[in-house]
Design a protein around this motif. Sequence first.
Motif, PDB file in Angstrom:
ATOM      1  N   GLN A  77       0.854  -1.194   0.000  1.00 43.03           N
ATOM      2  CA  GLN A  77       0.000   0.000   0.000  1.00 43.03           C
ATOM      3  C   GLN A  77       0.881   1.231   0.000  1.00 43.03           C
ATOM      4  OE1 GLN A  77      -2.433  -0.562   3.484  1.00 43.03           O
ATOM      5  NE2 GLN A  77      -3.914  -1.841   2.402  1.00 43.03           N
ATOM      6  N   LEU A  78       0.559   2.167  -0.868  1.00 45.96           N
ATOM      7  CA  LEU A  78       1.361   3.372  -1.003  1.00 45.96           C
ATOM      8  C   LEU A  78       0.439   4.576  -1.076  1.00 45.96           C
ATOM      9  CD1 LEU A  78       2.684   1.182  -3.464  1.00 45.96           C
ATOM     10  CD2 LEU A  78       4.586   2.569  -2.679  1.00 45.96           C
ATOM     11  N   VAL A  79       0.712   5.592  -0.283  1.00 52.95           N
ATOM     12  CA  VAL A  79      -0.078   6.811  -0.272  1.00 52.95           C
ATOM     13  C   VAL A  79       0.870   7.997  -0.431  1.00 52.95           C
ATOM     14  CG1 VAL A  79      -1.680   8.245   1.007  1.00 52.95           C
ATOM     15  CG2 VAL A  79      -1.818   5.750   1.211  1.00 52.95           C
ATOM     16  N   GLU A  80       0.615   8.773  -1.472  1.00 52.28           N
ATOM     17  CA  GLU A  80       1.489   9.890  -1.787  1.00 52.28           C
ATOM     18  C   GLU A  80       0.899  11.200  -1.311  1.00 52.28           C
ATOM     19  OE1 GLU A  80       2.183   7.768  -6.074  1.00 52.28           O
ATOM     20  OE2 GLU A  80       2.273   9.952  -5.939  1.00 52.28           O
ATOM     21  N   SER A  81       1.784  12.158  -1.141  1.00 51.94           N
ATOM     22  CA  SER A  81       1.368  13.533  -0.889  1.00 51.94           C
ATOM     23  C   SER A  81       2.437  14.450  -1.460  1.00 51.94           C
ATOM     24  CB  SER A  81       1.172  13.780   0.606  1.00 51.94           C
ATOM     25  OG  SER A  81       2.382  13.547   1.317  1.00 51.94           O
TER      26      SER A  81
ATOM     27  N   HIS B 204       4.366   3.927   2.892  1.00 53.19           N
ATOM     28  CA  HIS B 204       4.136   2.595   2.316  1.00 53.19           C
ATOM     29  C   HIS B 204       4.040   1.557   3.408  1.00 53.19           C
ATOM     30  CE1 HIS B 204       8.404   1.393   2.892  1.00 53.19           C
ATOM     31  NE2 HIS B 204       8.686   2.647   2.542  1.00 53.19           N
ATOM     32  N   SER B 205       3.648   0.368   3.013  1.00 51.42           N
ATOM     33  CA  SER B 205       3.410  -0.688   3.995  1.00 51.42           C
ATOM     34  C   SER B 205       4.622  -1.567   4.229  1.00 51.42           C
ATOM     35  CB  SER B 205       2.218  -1.543   3.566  1.00 51.42           C
ATOM     36  OG  SER B 205       2.399  -2.073   2.274  1.00 51.42           O
ATOM     37  N   GLY B 206       5.762  -1.237   3.584  1.00 51.21           N
ATOM     38  CA  GLY B 206       6.983  -1.968   3.861  1.00 51.21           C
ATOM     39  C   GLY B 206       7.587  -2.601   2.617  1.00 51.21           C
TER      40      GLY B 206
ATOM     41  N   LYS C  48       9.480   4.532   9.925  1.00 53.87           N
ATOM     42  CA  LYS C  48       8.133   5.058   9.672  1.00 53.87           C
ATOM     43  C   LYS C  48       7.578   4.617   8.327  1.00 53.87           C
ATOM     44  CE  LYS C  48       8.934   9.229  12.425  1.00 53.87           C
ATOM     45  NZ  LYS C  48       8.964  10.722  12.415  1.00 53.87           N
ATOM     46  N   ASN C  49       8.371   3.847   7.563  1.00 51.50           N
ATOM     47  CA  ASN C  49       7.956   3.421   6.216  1.00 51.50           C
ATOM     48  C   ASN C  49       7.549   4.613   5.356  1.00 51.50           C
ATOM     49  OD1 ASN C  49       8.497   0.740   6.644  1.00 51.50           O
ATOM     50  ND2 ASN C  49       6.372   0.126   6.958  1.00 51.50           N
ATOM     51  N   THR C  50       8.398   5.602   5.344  1.00 46.96           N
ATOM     52  CA  THR C  50       8.135   6.763   4.513  1.00 46.96           C
ATOM     53  C   THR C  50       9.269   6.971   3.515  1.00 46.96           C
ATOM     54  OG1 THR C  50       9.138   8.238   6.151  1.00 46.96           O
ATOM     55  CG2 THR C  50       6.748   7.926   6.263  1.00 46.96           C
TER      56      THR C  50
END
Length: 125
Positions: free
Chosen positions: A2-6, A23-25, A74-76
């Motif tokens: 899972q990936l969420v951008e900003s 992201h989820s890793g 933090k998986n960022t």
Amino acid sequence: VQLVESGGGSVQAGGSLRLSCTHSGYISSRHCMGWFRQAPGKAREGIAGIRRDGDEYYAGSVKGRFTISQDNAKNTLTLQMSSLKPEDTDMYYCAACLWVGPTPTYYDENYASDYWGQGTQVTVS
């Protein structure tokens, strides 16, 4: 994954922008995380990638201007973009990648829901 951008947006040439991704890793030691850019109907260009251990890759078109970084706790993932040019205008995607050869490779559109973020527009004028 899972990936969420900003981040993203519009900026004048010579300016800077920062993209972030949560992201989820990492999937495996063969995988990396990175950024590619792609306009509808155009070829995908992998621009920056990073391994869990910190190895970095940059495409020649962005080397010296973009910096990828990560916080594994933090998986960022972050892409700091500087000295932006109009030709950097594109849709940018945070994505999982495979890095077993000289450069990272990205999954194609058939796997977008599993390995790509939602994308964020960067416009440089």
